[in-house]
Design an enzyme around this catalytic site. Structure first.
Site, PDB file in Angstrom:
ATOM      1  N   TYR A 124       5.150  -1.905   7.472  1.00 54.47           N
ATOM      2  CA  TYR A 124       6.316  -2.738   7.724  1.00 54.47           C
ATOM      3  C   TYR A 124       6.752  -2.621   9.178  1.00 54.47           C
ATOM      4  CZ  TYR A 124       7.041  -3.199   2.686  1.00 54.47           C
ATOM      5  OH  TYR A 124       6.899  -3.487   1.360  1.00 54.47           O
ATOM      6  N   TYR A 163      -0.293   0.105   0.503  1.00 55.39           N
ATOM      7  CA  TYR A 163       0.082   1.231   1.366  1.00 55.39           C
ATOM      8  C   TYR A 163       0.480   2.432   0.525  1.00 55.39           C
ATOM      9  CZ  TYR A 163       4.914  -0.406   0.545  1.00 55.39           C
ATOM     10  OH  TYR A 163       6.082  -0.822  -0.018  1.00 55.39           O
ATOM     11  N   ARG A 173       1.135   1.826  -3.256  1.00 49.86           N
ATOM     12  CA  ARG A 173       1.737   0.601  -3.781  1.00 49.86           C
ATOM     13  C   ARG A 173       0.705  -0.521  -3.717  1.00 49.86           C
ATOM     14  NH1 ARG A 173       6.617  -1.169  -4.195  1.00 49.86           N
ATOM     15  NH2 ARG A 173       5.599  -1.968  -6.044  1.00 49.86           N
ATOM     16  N   HIS A 176       2.195  -6.412  -2.270  1.00 46.86           N
ATOM     17  CA  HIS A 176       3.331  -7.117  -2.891  1.00 46.86           C
ATOM     18  C   HIS A 176       4.188  -7.776  -1.824  1.00 46.86           C
ATOM     19  CE1 HIS A 176       4.855  -3.083  -1.904  1.00 46.86           C
ATOM     20  NE2 HIS A 176       6.015  -3.663  -1.702  1.00 46.86           N
ATOM     21  N   HIS A 178       8.227  -8.796  -1.200  1.00 44.82           N
ATOM     22  CA  HIS A 178       9.597  -8.645  -1.679  1.00 44.82           C
ATOM     23  C   HIS A 178      10.297 -10.005  -1.602  1.00 44.82           C
ATOM     24  CE1 HIS A 178       9.798  -4.176  -1.613  1.00 44.82           C
ATOM     25  NE2 HIS A 178       8.890  -4.306  -0.658  1.00 44.82           N
TER      26      HIS A 178
END
Lengths: 254, 193
Positions: A124, A163, A173, A176, A178
């Site tokens: 991120y 990640y 994870r 995905h 959000h």
């Protein structure tokens, strides 16, 4: 191998996900019998201990309305996460589109949809994400759009990477996106995550599993060639149904 | 016939580059004489600040009606949209500058944070009105968790702390039509961080 890694993550000896018999046509494991990963229950110090207090909002309750958004709030370019910088971001381009409706199936019109995500390498562009995975100077990973009169939204972006869960040993994870969504009532507010079909990490993901056995498949998008952009982006369809108190369902004309 | 709702998922820790927007915590028109400041901390069950919470506020304007005007994300400093979004800082503190609501004297609040599988709804009351079905159904000590306290050290300021757990755990609300449909969120097993 799979069950070995599960044992490391959880300290349990539950078997890994069974493959084959329950898999769907798109390759997504459908409700693995015992993936050995307990559903995410949240941070034990943050989760309220007392039961939620049920409220049947009267007609004067402000929660039966919600903020209004319009062209003043969102630039059309905000829906294309690949065009926010001077260069092209790395990764596989995807188009993600779908329809937002309420429980009665009525379109949620003109409402704000927000998207945020990791880059193709799984990092991120956020100061809290301090892993050594590379940042992409051409990708911020945040977008916005408004639904149209039929409740439809559409984003162009990059498929995010999986990640590792910060602070945990070899827990990853799945890829995905959000999503943050507004309905016409504040009580319809929803923040959730969209997943990709066929991702082998899904049965191991405690957050995906926290949605419950019956509901978690609603968080998995469908590959939709009809949404693909020739020579440019693979298409995924993901539709959303927003909750709402009974009082809002009786209103007409939305 | 109703459709099955899309379940919620945690907001996670990495929303700070995406959801906050300039002026998010200042819905009051610039220089408006009725502006009030609301501030406080979000605390966990150990009394520690929650530094990654996202708070949203939705409210009526001073005339008692819900604003139906766009522009929350690109404020012009003149109008009042009724919607605010703020994040807590490292000390768990948030601050909001808004106009006092007319009619029912409360702000609707929605709280998101890492570690919450589902967002939480609550209300911030400036005064406790006599006839309010929610407040009437609460024990007195629980009722007080929804009341913002005048902050005597500051002009037109109120203090409103949100406690996720503990003796003074804030009252959190469920607006769903019964039977509830959010699955395991009330029955989550403890022990998973």
């Amino acid at each position: 191998m799979a069950s070995e890694s599960v044992r490391e993550q959880t300290g349990r000896t539950a078997p890994g996900p069974r493959r084959g018999a329950h898999d769907r046509a798109d390759g997504t494991p459908a409700a693995p019998a015992d993936p050995g990963t307990p559903p995410y229950a949240g941070d034990p110090l943050r989760r309220p201990r007392r039961p939620l207090v049920p409220v049947a909002p009267g007609p004067e309750a402000v929660e039966l309305t919600g903020p209004v958004f319009g062209p003043a709030d969102v630039d059309p370019l905000d829906a294309d996460l690949t065009r926010q910088h001077t260069g092209d971001p790395l990764g596989e381009r995807i188009a993600v589109a779908g329809r937002i409706v309420d429980r009665r199936g009525r379109p949620v019109r003109g409402q704000l949809v927000e998207l945020w995500q990791a880059n193709a390498a799984g990092r991120y562009a956020n100061r809290l994400d301090q892993r050594s995975t590379p940042l992409d100077p051409n990708f911020t990973g945040a977008g916005r759009c408004l639904t149209d009169d039929d409740g439809r939204y559409r984003f162009t972006t990059i498929r995010p990477g999986a990640y590792p869960w910060p602070g945990r040993h070899n827990v990853w994870r799945p890829a995905h996106l959000h999503f943050s969504l507004f309905g016409t009532a504040f009580t319809q507010r929803l923040v959730t995550q969209m997943y990709f079909p066929g991702d082998p990490l899904l049965p191991y993901d405690s957050i995906w599993r926290s949605a419950g056995d019956a509901a978690r498949d609603r968080l998995v998008a469908a590959f939709d060639p009809g949404l693909s952009v020739s020579g440019s982006a693979l298409g995924y369809r993901w539709d959303v149904v927003l909750d709402g108190p009974a009082a809002t369902w009786a209103e007409e004309g939305r | 016939m109703t459709r099955d709702i899309t379940p919620a998922q945690t907001v996670g820790p990495f929303h700070g580059h995406a959801l906050p927007f300039a002026g998010g915590g200042a819905p009051a028109p610039v220089g408006h004489p009725q502006t009030v400041t609301v501030h406080g901390v979000v605390q966990d069950g150990a009394g520690e600040p929650v530094p990654d919470a996202l708070l949203e506020f939705w409210q009526a304007g001073p005339d008692g009606s819900a604003p139906a005007v766009p522009g929350s994300l690109r404020r012009d400093g003149l109008g009042f949209t009724g919607f605010a979004r703020v994040t807590t800082g490292r000390d768990g503190h948030y601050l909001l500058r808004t106009l006092p609501p007319g009619g029912a004297p409360y702000l609707a609040v929605c709280l998101f944070a890492r570690g919450l599988p589902h967002h939480l709804f609550t209300r911030l009351y400036f005064t406790l009105p006599g006839h309010d079905p929610l407040l009437a159904a609460l024990p007195a000590d629980r009722r007080l968790t929804l009341l913002a306290a005048p902050d005597p050290g500051h002009h037109r300021a109120y203090r409103f702390d949100i406690r996720l757990q503990g003796d003074r755990e804030t009252v959190f609300l469920d607006f769903a039509e019964p039977p509830s449909r959010h699955g395991s969120r009330h029955e989550a097993t403890p022990g998973d961080a």
